[in-house]
Scaffold this motif. Structure first.
Motif, mmCIF file in Angstrom:
data_model
loop_
_atom_site.group_PDB
_atom_site.id
_atom_site.type_symbol
_atom_site.label_atom_id
_atom_site.label_comp_id
_atom_site.label_asym_id
_atom_site.label_seq_id
_atom_site.Cartn_x
_atom_site.Cartn_y
_atom_site.Cartn_z
ATOM 1 N N LEU A 292 51.879 37.417 42.768
ATOM 2 C CA LEU A 292 52.241 38.833 42.589
ATOM 3 C C LEU A 292 51.003 39.718 42.499
ATOM 4 C CD1 LEU A 292 55.053 38.834 39.870
ATOM 5 C CD2 LEU A 292 55.274 39.542 42.269
ATOM 6 N N TYR B 31 56.388 42.291 45.134
ATOM 7 C CA TYR B 31 57.428 42.387 44.096
ATOM 8 C C TYR B 31 58.830 42.334 44.690
ATOM 9 C CZ TYR B 31 60.062 43.874 40.024
ATOM 10 O OH TYR B 31 60.967 43.929 38.999
ATOM 11 N N ALA C 109 56.143 42.785 36.852
ATOM 12 C CA ALA C 109 56.346 41.318 36.815
ATOM 13 C C ALA C 109 57.330 40.924 35.708
ATOM 14 C CB ALA C 109 55.006 40.618 36.613
#
Ligand code: APR
Length: 239
Positions: free
Chosen positions: A106, A156, A181
């Protein structure tokens, strides 16, 4: 052949702690030694490029000296019986070096650099030290392939599509302090069991799923989580 059960694993800095890699928010963590606005924002890169590059050079040198730990190995071994997808906030490559094959980063990857203009123009870096003057194929100065605070998280949306596929969601080594996250925990289907592996107290107050907390270090807790997962799904049903 029956579809294998899907395990989605959201990891953070804590899973690499026992490999000698600093976490961020533990006592003595990185954000106790550096100010985020000095080393992990686009403004810092523009204002003091040398300091930002040096910060990631030091972390890259630390990474080259690190080895995956028993938790990384236990997680990699899970792929023998299940379809495992790791979504990590970490920029180290310890999951990959332990043999995990589906790892989504991420927040970027420490062993890669990117164009200053195009976040998709990514090149590997040999060794630990970035040459501050090195340029990307598009001619722009290279920068760490890291998502700074204030920057969008390109992976994401992909992660948001992965979490709902989980039959079990494992959350390991993250304080769940950083968004977006941390919001991923809320994308699991409501009936899906969530396993949290952390010796500390991550913020799991928003998790509505059935939660199993393994209050141990990742090196030990991941093997325990694997046993718990096996007990959840009759091993005979694994193809
Ligand atoms: N095993 C498992 N968990 C551990 C261990 C260990 N040995 N040691 C520490 N932890 C836990 C801590 O209790 C804490 O919950 O790991 C977590 C580390 O939290 P952070 O330092 O906040 O790391 P992380 O959650 O990954 O930070 C998220 O913040 O600065 C940004 O981009 C950076 O990706 C990072 C993000």
């Amino acid at each position: 052949m029956e579809e294998r059960r899907r395990i989605v694993v959201l990891t953070g800095a804590g899973v690499s702690a026992d490999s000698g890699i600093s976490t961020f928010r533990d006592n003595g963590g990185l954000w106790a030694k550096y100010r985020i606005e000095d080393v992990c924002t686009p403004e810092a890169l523009a204002r003091n490029r040398a300091q930002v590059i040096e910060f990631y050079n030091i972390r890259r040198r630390e990474l080259l000296a690190a080895r995956p730990n028993a938790g990384h190995a236990a997680l990699s071994a899970l792929e023998l019986s299940y379809k495992v997808q790791i979504i990590t906030q970490n920029i180290d490559d310890l999951h990959e070096r332990a043999g995990s094959t589906r790892v989504l980063h991420l927040h970027g990857e420490l062993r890669k650099l990117r164009s200053s203009h195009d976040e998709n123009l990514v090149v590997p870096i040999e060794g630990w030290e970035q040459d501050p003057a090195a340029t990307a194929p598009d001619g722009s100065l290279l920068r760490p392939f890291v998502v700074f605070f204030g920057e969008s998280v390109p992976m994401y949306d992909t992660a948001c599509r992965i979490v709902p596929t989980a039959d079990v969601l494992v959350i390991a080594g993250t304080s769940l302090a950083v968004y977006p996250a941390a919001a991923l925990a809320g994308y699991a289907r409501p009936e899906v069991p969530v396993i949290v592996i952390d010796p500390g107290d991550p913020d799991i107050s928003s998790i509505r799923n059935p939660v199993k907390v393994i209050k141990k270090r990742f090196t030990v807790g991941m093997a325990e989580a694997a046993e718990y997962i096996d007990a959840l799904f009759d091993p005979g049903r694994k193809a």
